[in-house]
Design a protein around this motif. Structure first.
Motif, PDB file in Angstrom:
ATOM      1  N   LEU A   1      52.824  26.862  58.832  1.00 45.80           N
ATOM      2  CA  LEU A   1      52.210  26.188  57.698  1.00 45.80           C
ATOM      3  C   LEU A   1      53.309  25.795  56.717  1.00 45.80           C
ATOM      4  O   LEU A   1      54.036  26.667  56.224  1.00 45.80           O
ATOM      5  CB  LEU A   1      51.194  27.107  57.018  1.00 45.80           C
TER       6      LEU A   1
ATOM      7  N   SER B   1      50.088  16.220  52.759  1.00 47.00           N
ATOM      8  CA  SER B   1      50.302  16.669  54.138  1.00 47.00           C
ATOM      9  C   SER B   1      51.406  15.818  54.748  1.00 47.00           C
ATOM     10  O   SER B   1      51.934  14.918  54.095  1.00 47.00           O
ATOM     11  CB  SER B   1      49.017  16.567  54.962  1.00 47.00           C
TER      12      SER B   1
ATOM     13  N   SER C   1      52.890  30.803  61.720  1.00 46.76           N
ATOM     14  CA  SER C   1      51.822  29.807  61.598  1.00 46.76           C
ATOM     15  C   SER C   1      52.382  28.393  61.455  1.00 46.76           C
ATOM     16  O   SER C   1      51.679  27.414  61.710  1.00 46.76           O
ATOM     17  CB  SER C   1      50.958  30.113  60.371  1.00 46.76           C
TER      18      SER C   1
ATOM     19  N   GLU D   1      50.502  32.869  54.394  1.00 42.34           N
ATOM     20  CA  GLU D   1      50.366  32.797  55.847  1.00 42.34           C
ATOM     21  C   GLU D   1      51.631  33.375  56.466  1.00 42.34           C
ATOM     22  O   GLU D   1      52.642  33.584  55.797  1.00 42.34           O
ATOM     23  CB  GLU D   1      50.171  31.356  56.338  1.00 42.34           C
TER      24      GLU D   1
ATOM     25  N   GLN E   1      49.775  20.582  55.168  1.00 46.50           N
ATOM     26  CA  GLN E   1      49.802  20.909  56.586  1.00 46.50           C
ATOM     27  C   GLN E   1      50.295  19.682  57.344  1.00 46.50           C
ATOM     28  O   GLN E   1      50.488  18.615  56.763  1.00 46.50           O
ATOM     29  CB  GLN E   1      48.387  21.272  57.067  1.00 46.50           C
TER      30      GLN E   1
END
Length: 359
Positions: free
Chosen positions: A213, A168, A211, A207, A150
């Motif tokens: 993501l 991330s 989103s 997802e 993320q």
């Protein structure tokens, strides 16, 4: 242990204090060298010239006495400790992401460093306190890790400290980030199904694209690219966007198979979704891989090998990512904002035929 005087450095061997443990003085006496020699050998000072025999004597004395270097003295002398900080949200308690720590520890140990790990469970107060503690110990650098891929806001406390974001991406693109190559992984998974002869390949994502993501975006981009390269188009009728849990895998696999032109293969964007898809296909009387092939993503070792048949999936390179994060810190951890994406390996099991599947 009786007192004695060695012949080389004049150091007197004394019985270690039960509270302080053996000292460098004791190591020197047992090895028959000066204390300065012990210090230079243990700190591997550049330009120091000792015979291998001298080094072996010092190392043997260290082992026999159970001597440990004084970390606080090292901080005073060099300005940093022999430790790397590792702060994660729930990485340490995740059954498969723990490999990140394994890789980090492995690489740190190769350079004589220890990893000080804190699992915050997403508690920002705990994160703040743990970072303050680590920085007070003068850690050589900090790995800031996340359970899933993320974008993250890196704490202000890490400004000016050698740091790297792991699994991330730094939202400000300031600190180096190490991530899995999601798009290449999605591409490889889909191509594996295409190479097996499938032309009706569905996808259940983890997802929505809205989103933002990174894992969902990258895996979908790889899926789309593989189809286009094969001369196919992405058919929205066989694409679903779930939440990465078995329930949505079950639900959407049933929906896909109920369509007028059902798929012969399903790319599930994580293994938990694939688990749900397995259940749906079993309920519908579909055999894997004879009737429908399934491929996952994650290589969750507590799940993927134990599905029947074993799940072919993409392996997240956690060990390599952990190693690379520490390597960047050892190199200096320059705040250059780079993003390094490491390749996900295809793990073959039995949920995809080798070739020649019917379209």
């Amino acid at each position: 242990m009786t007192n004695a005087t060695n012949s080389e450095g004049g150091a007197k061997l004394r019985k270690p204090s039960p509270n302080s443990g053996p000292t460098m003085h004791d190591v020197a006496a047992l090895a028959g060298v000066s204390q300065a020699t012990v210090s230079l050998v243990l700190n591997d000072v550049s330009g120091s010239r000792f015979s291998q025999k001298t080094k072996d004597k010092v190392e043997l004395a260290v082992q026999q006495l159970g001597y440990r270097t004084n970390a606080h003295a090292k901080v005073l002398r060099e300005g940093v400790s022999g430790m790397v900080g590792f702060v994660g949200d729930v990485v340490a308690s995740a059954p498969f992401a723990g490999k990140i720590i394994e890789g980090a520890q492995e690489r740190a140990w190769e350079s004589g460093l220890l990893v000080l790990t804190v699992n915050t469970n997403g508690d920002k107060d705990l994160e703040r306190a743990s970072l303050e503690a680590m920085l007070s110990y003068k850690v050589a650098g900090v790995v800031y890790a996340s359970m899933y891929h993320q974008e993250v806001d890196v704490p202000a406390a890490l400004r000016g400290v050698p740091s790297v974001v792991l699994n991330s991406e730094d939202r400000e693109r300031r600190i180096p980030s190490i991530i899995p190559d999601e798009e290449l992984g999605g591409y490889a998974a889909t191509k594996r199904l295409l190479d097996a002869g499938h032309r009706r390949v569905a996808m259940i994502n983890i997802e929505t694209l809205e989103s933002r993501l990174p894992a969902a975006l990258g895996r979908y981009a790889g899926y789309s690219r593989a189809l286009v390269e094969a001369g196919l188009t992405v058919d929205p009728a066989i694409v679903r966007f779930g939440d990465g849990n078995p329930g949505d895998g079950l639900r959407y696999a049933r929906e896909l198979m109920a369509g007028a032109n059902p798929p012969t293969a399903i790319f599930c964007a994580n293994d938990r979704t694939a688990w749900g898809a397995y259940q749906a296909l079993e309920q519908l009387g579909c055999r894997i891989p004879d009737d429908v092939a399934v491929i996952g993503f994650d290589n969750q070792e507590t799940l993927a090998p134990y599905l029947q048949p074993g799940l072919t999936t993409m392996d997240l390179p956690f060990v390599s990512m952990g190693r690379r994060a520490v390597e960047i810190l050892i190199e200096g951890g320059e705040p250059d904002g780079r993003i390094e994406a490491l390749e996900c390996a295809l793990i073959e099991r039995s949920s995809v035929t080798n070739s020649g599947a019917a379209a």
